[in-house]
Design a protein around this motif. Structure first.
Motif, PDB file in Angstrom:
ATOM      1  N   CYS A 114       0.830  -1.210   0.000  1.00 20.20           N
ATOM      2  CA  CYS A 114       0.000   0.000   0.000  1.00 20.20           C
ATOM      3  C   CYS A 114       0.866   1.261   0.000  1.00 20.20           C
ATOM      4  CB  CYS A 114      -0.937  -0.003   1.210  1.00 20.20           C
ATOM      5  SG  CYS A 114      -2.333  -1.112   1.032  1.00 20.20           S
ATOM      6  N   GLY A 115       1.960   1.246   0.740  1.00 16.32           N
ATOM      7  CA  GLY A 115       2.854   2.398   0.763  1.00 16.32           C
ATOM      8  C   GLY A 115       3.496   2.649  -0.583  1.00 16.32           C
ATOM      9  N   LYS A 116       3.915   1.593  -1.257  1.00 21.10           N
ATOM     10  CA  LYS A 116       4.498   1.741  -2.598  1.00 21.10           C
ATOM     11  C   LYS A 116       3.455   2.211  -3.602  1.00 21.10           C
ATOM     12  CE  LYS A 116       8.078  -1.706  -1.948  1.00 21.10           C
ATOM     13  NZ  LYS A 116       8.592  -3.008  -2.352  1.00 21.10           N
ATOM     14  N   PHE A 117       2.265   1.664  -3.480  1.00 20.01           N
ATOM     15  CA  PHE A 117       1.190   2.045  -4.389  1.00 20.01           C
ATOM     16  C   PHE A 117       0.820   3.509  -4.212  1.00 20.01           C
ATOM     17  CE2 PHE A 117      -3.415   1.775  -5.607  1.00 20.01           C
ATOM     18  CZ  PHE A 117      -3.184   1.620  -6.960  1.00 20.01           C
ATOM     19  N   LYS A 118       0.733   3.947  -2.966  1.00 22.12           N
ATOM     20  CA  LYS A 118       0.428   5.356  -2.714  1.00 22.12           C
ATOM     21  C   LYS A 118       1.571   6.271  -3.113  1.00 22.12           C
ATOM     22  CE  LYS A 118      -3.121   5.055   0.792  1.00 22.12           C
ATOM     23  NZ  LYS A 118      -3.496   5.476   2.143  1.00 22.12           N
ATOM     24  N   ALA A 119       2.815   5.800  -3.015  1.00 23.25           N
ATOM     25  CA  ALA A 119       3.953   6.588  -3.491  1.00 23.25           C
ATOM     26  C   ALA A 119       3.865   6.761  -4.996  1.00 23.25           C
ATOM     27  CB  ALA A 119       5.265   5.915  -3.107  1.00 23.25           C
ATOM     28  N   ASP A 120       3.480   5.707  -5.688  1.00 21.14           N
ATOM     29  CA  ASP A 120       3.305   5.789  -7.132  1.00 21.14           C
ATOM     30  C   ASP A 120       2.217   6.797  -7.489  1.00 21.14           C
ATOM     31  OD1 ASP A 120       4.057   5.078  -9.668  1.00 21.14           O
ATOM     32  OD2 ASP A 120       2.909   3.222  -9.725  1.00 21.14           O
ATOM     33  N   ILE A 121       1.115   6.762  -6.753  1.00 16.47           N
ATOM     34  CA  ILE A 121       0.025   7.710  -6.991  1.00 16.47           C
ATOM     35  C   ILE A 121       0.470   9.139  -6.678  1.00 16.47           C
ATOM     36  CG2 ILE A 121      -2.254   8.413  -6.167  1.00 16.47           C
ATOM     37  CD1 ILE A 121      -2.922   5.462  -5.860  1.00 16.47           C
ATOM     38  N   ALA A 122       1.204   9.317  -5.584  1.00 15.76           N
ATOM     39  CA  ALA A 122       1.645  10.660  -5.189  1.00 15.76           C
ATOM     40  C   ALA A 122       2.583  11.269  -6.232  1.00 15.76           C
ATOM     41  CB  ALA A 122       2.344  10.597  -3.830  1.00 15.76           C
ATOM     42  N   PHE A 123       3.547  10.492  -6.705  1.00 15.53           N
ATOM     43  CA  PHE A 123       4.478  11.035  -7.691  1.00 15.53           C
ATOM     44  C   PHE A 123       3.827  11.189  -9.064  1.00 15.53           C
ATOM     45  CE2 PHE A 123       7.652   9.723  -4.534  1.00 15.53           C
ATOM     46  CZ  PHE A 123       8.366  10.905  -4.458  1.00 15.53           C
ATOM     47  N   THR A 124       2.799  10.414  -9.349  1.00 13.14           N
ATOM     48  CA  THR A 124       2.031  10.615 -10.574  1.00 13.14           C
ATOM     49  C   THR A 124       1.290  11.944 -10.507  1.00 13.14           C
ATOM     50  OG1 THR A 124       1.778   8.231 -10.838  1.00 13.14           O
ATOM     51  CG2 THR A 124       0.258   9.612 -12.051  1.00 13.14           C
ATOM     52  N   PHE A 125       0.696  12.222  -9.365  1.00 13.13           N
ATOM     53  CA  PHE A 125       0.008  13.500  -9.155  1.00 13.13           C
ATOM     54  C   PHE A 125       0.972  14.680  -9.281  1.00 13.13           C
ATOM     55  CE2 PHE A 125      -1.393  16.838  -6.180  1.00 13.13           C
ATOM     56  CZ  PHE A 125      -2.638  17.132  -6.727  1.00 13.13           C
ATOM     57  N   LEU A 126       2.132  14.557  -8.651  1.00  7.90           N
ATOM     58  CA  LEU A 126       3.120  15.642  -8.711  1.00  7.90           C
ATOM     59  C   LEU A 126       3.658  15.826 -10.133  1.00  7.90           C
ATOM     60  CD1 LEU A 126       5.028  14.983  -5.376  1.00  7.90           C
ATOM     61  CD2 LEU A 126       3.414  16.830  -5.884  1.00  7.90           C
ATOM     62  N   SER A 127       3.825  14.746 -10.865  1.00  4.74           N
ATOM     63  CA  SER A 127       4.276  14.856 -12.252  1.00  4.74           C
ATOM     64  C   SER A 127       3.244  15.576 -13.111  1.00  4.74           C
ATOM     65  CB  SER A 127       4.554  13.479 -12.836  1.00  4.74           C
ATOM     66  OG  SER A 127       5.685  12.908 -12.247  1.00  4.74           O
ATOM     67  N   ALA A 128       1.968  15.253 -12.896  1.00  3.75           N
ATOM     68  CA  ALA A 128       0.911  15.931 -13.643  1.00  3.75           C
ATOM     69  C   ALA A 128       0.933  17.428 -13.370  1.00  3.75           C
ATOM     70  CB  ALA A 128      -0.445  15.338 -13.288  1.00  3.75           C
ATOM     71  N   LEU A 129       1.129  17.803 -12.112  1.00  6.64           N
ATOM     72  CA  LEU A 129       1.203  19.229 -11.770  1.00  6.64           C
ATOM     73  C   LEU A 129       2.407  19.907 -12.406  1.00  6.64           C
ATOM     74  CD1 LEU A 129       0.181  19.407  -8.009  1.00  6.64           C
ATOM     75  CD2 LEU A 129      -1.047  20.300  -9.965  1.00  6.64           C
ATOM     76  N   LEU A 130       3.560  19.257 -12.362  1.00  8.94           N
ATOM     77  CA  LEU A 130       4.765  19.864 -12.927  1.00  8.94           C
ATOM     78  C   LEU A 130       4.651  20.062 -14.429  1.00  8.94           C
ATOM     79  CD1 LEU A 130       7.652  18.164 -10.962  1.00  8.94           C
ATOM     80  CD2 LEU A 130       6.872  20.515 -10.802  1.00  8.94           C
ATOM     81  N   TRP A 131       4.100  19.081 -15.138  1.00 10.92           N
ATOM     82  CA  TRP A 131       3.943  19.238 -16.589  1.00 10.92           C
ATOM     83  C   TRP A 131       2.944  20.347 -16.905  1.00 10.92           C
ATOM     84  CZ3 TRP A 131       7.070  17.596 -20.257  1.00 10.92           C
ATOM     85  CH2 TRP A 131       7.940  16.560 -19.968  1.00 10.92           C
ATOM     86  N   LEU A 132       1.920  20.503 -16.081  1.00  4.51           N
ATOM     87  CA  LEU A 132       0.969  21.592 -16.288  1.00  4.51           C
ATOM     88  C   LEU A 132       1.627  22.948 -16.049  1.00  4.51           C
ATOM     89  CD1 LEU A 132      -1.970  22.341 -16.909  1.00  4.51           C
ATOM     90  CD2 LEU A 132      -2.409  22.206 -14.456  1.00  4.51           C
ATOM     91  N   VAL A 133       2.439  23.055 -15.010  1.00  2.00           N
ATOM     92  CA  VAL A 133       3.145  24.311 -14.737  1.00  2.00           C
ATOM     93  C   VAL A 133       4.135  24.623 -15.862  1.00  2.00           C
ATOM     94  CG1 VAL A 133       4.793  25.405 -13.159  1.00  2.00           C
ATOM     95  CG2 VAL A 133       2.809  24.214 -12.246  1.00  2.00           C
ATOM     96  N   SER A 134       4.814  23.609 -16.387  1.00  2.15           N
ATOM     97  CA  SER A 134       5.722  23.824 -17.518  1.00  2.15           C
ATOM     98  C   SER A 134       4.973  24.326 -18.738  1.00  2.15           C
ATOM     99  CB  SER A 134       6.449  22.537 -17.877  1.00  2.15           C
ATOM    100  OG  SER A 134       7.397  22.216 -16.921  1.00  2.15           O
ATOM    101  N   ALA A 135       3.790  23.782 -18.968  1.00  8.46           N
ATOM    102  CA  ALA A 135       2.985  24.228 -20.105  1.00  8.46           C
ATOM    103  C   ALA A 135       2.553  25.678 -19.929  1.00  8.46           C
ATOM    104  CB  ALA A 135       1.771  23.327 -20.274  1.00  8.46           C
ATOM    105  N   LEU A 136       2.131  26.026 -18.725  1.00  8.86           N
ATOM    106  CA  LEU A 136       1.714  27.408 -18.476  1.00  8.86           C
ATOM    107  C   LEU A 136       2.883  28.375 -18.591  1.00  8.86           C
ATOM    108  CD1 LEU A 136      -0.782  26.849 -15.529  1.00  8.86           C
ATOM    109  CD2 LEU A 136      -1.299  27.280 -17.943  1.00  8.86           C
ATOM    110  N   LEU A 137       4.058  27.974 -18.111  1.00  3.55           N
ATOM    111  CA  LEU A 137       5.250  28.815 -18.252  1.00  3.55           C
ATOM    112  C   LEU A 137       5.616  28.986 -19.722  1.00  3.55           C
ATOM    113  CD1 LEU A 137       7.630  30.336 -16.877  1.00  3.55           C
ATOM    114  CD2 LEU A 137       8.878  28.179 -16.984  1.00  3.55           C
TER     115      LEU A 137
END
Length: 168
Positions: A114-137
């Motif tokens: 569960c910890g690994k699975f949630k880590a995967d979900i957390a970093f997927t969420f953060l990656s989505a945010l970073l790519w969106l911020v890069s697009a806006l920049l």
């Protein structure tokens, strides 16, 4: 302005790191359950492919040139792909490991499943945010430099020399 280029490099490096973490954790899951059917592993395979594409593009666009800003449409597409991967993984969790944003036991290497699975979900969420911020920049950079170029061209056209002949 050099600040936008520095922010771009930091964002691309973070995108590379987060995509690498997601690829590693997802790859470990795929290796652990390699005897399952491909159909049941589809969400993980999709996440792995998006992580690989993100690592490729972030490595290429990590080179600090101004042309790296004009790829904001690809950044938007990758952000949407990351959001889809996040949604697929959250849907797969289905409450079996507790609340999705309860990150008490999150650890990508030595945690339980569960910890690994949630880590995967957390970093997927953060990656989505970073790519969106890069697009806006990138969109901001392209529109601001486009306006500057048209203003400069208009000023050059209006500033005629005294020795130039009139066009009338």
């Amino acid at each position: 302005m050099a600040l936008d280029r520095i922010i771009n490099i930091v964002l691309r490096a973070a995108e590379l790191v987060f995509a690498t973490i997601v690829a590693g954790v997802t790859g470990q899951h795929l290796h652990q359950y390699r005897h399952a059917s491909n159909w049941s592993q589809g969400r993980w395979i999709y996440t792995e492919v998006i992580a690989a594409l993100s690592m490729f593009f972030s490595l290429i666009w990590l080179i600090p040139f101004s042309w790296s800003f004009v790829h904001w449409p690809v950044d938007i597409i990758l952000s949407l792909c990351w959001w889809a991967a996040f949604g697929l993984l959250v849907n797969m969790l289905d409450g079996s490991c507790g609340y999705i944003f309860n990150w008490n036991n999150v650890h990508p290497i030595s945690g339980d499943q569960c910890g690994k699975f949630k880590a995967d979900i957390a970093f997927t969420f953060l990656s989505a945010l970073l790519w969106l911020v890069s697009a806006l920049l990138g969109l901001y950079w392209v529109t601001s430099h486009g306006r500057r170029a048209t203003v400069d061209a208009a000023q050059r056209q209006n500033s005629r020399r005294w020795y130039r002949r009139s066009r009338v």
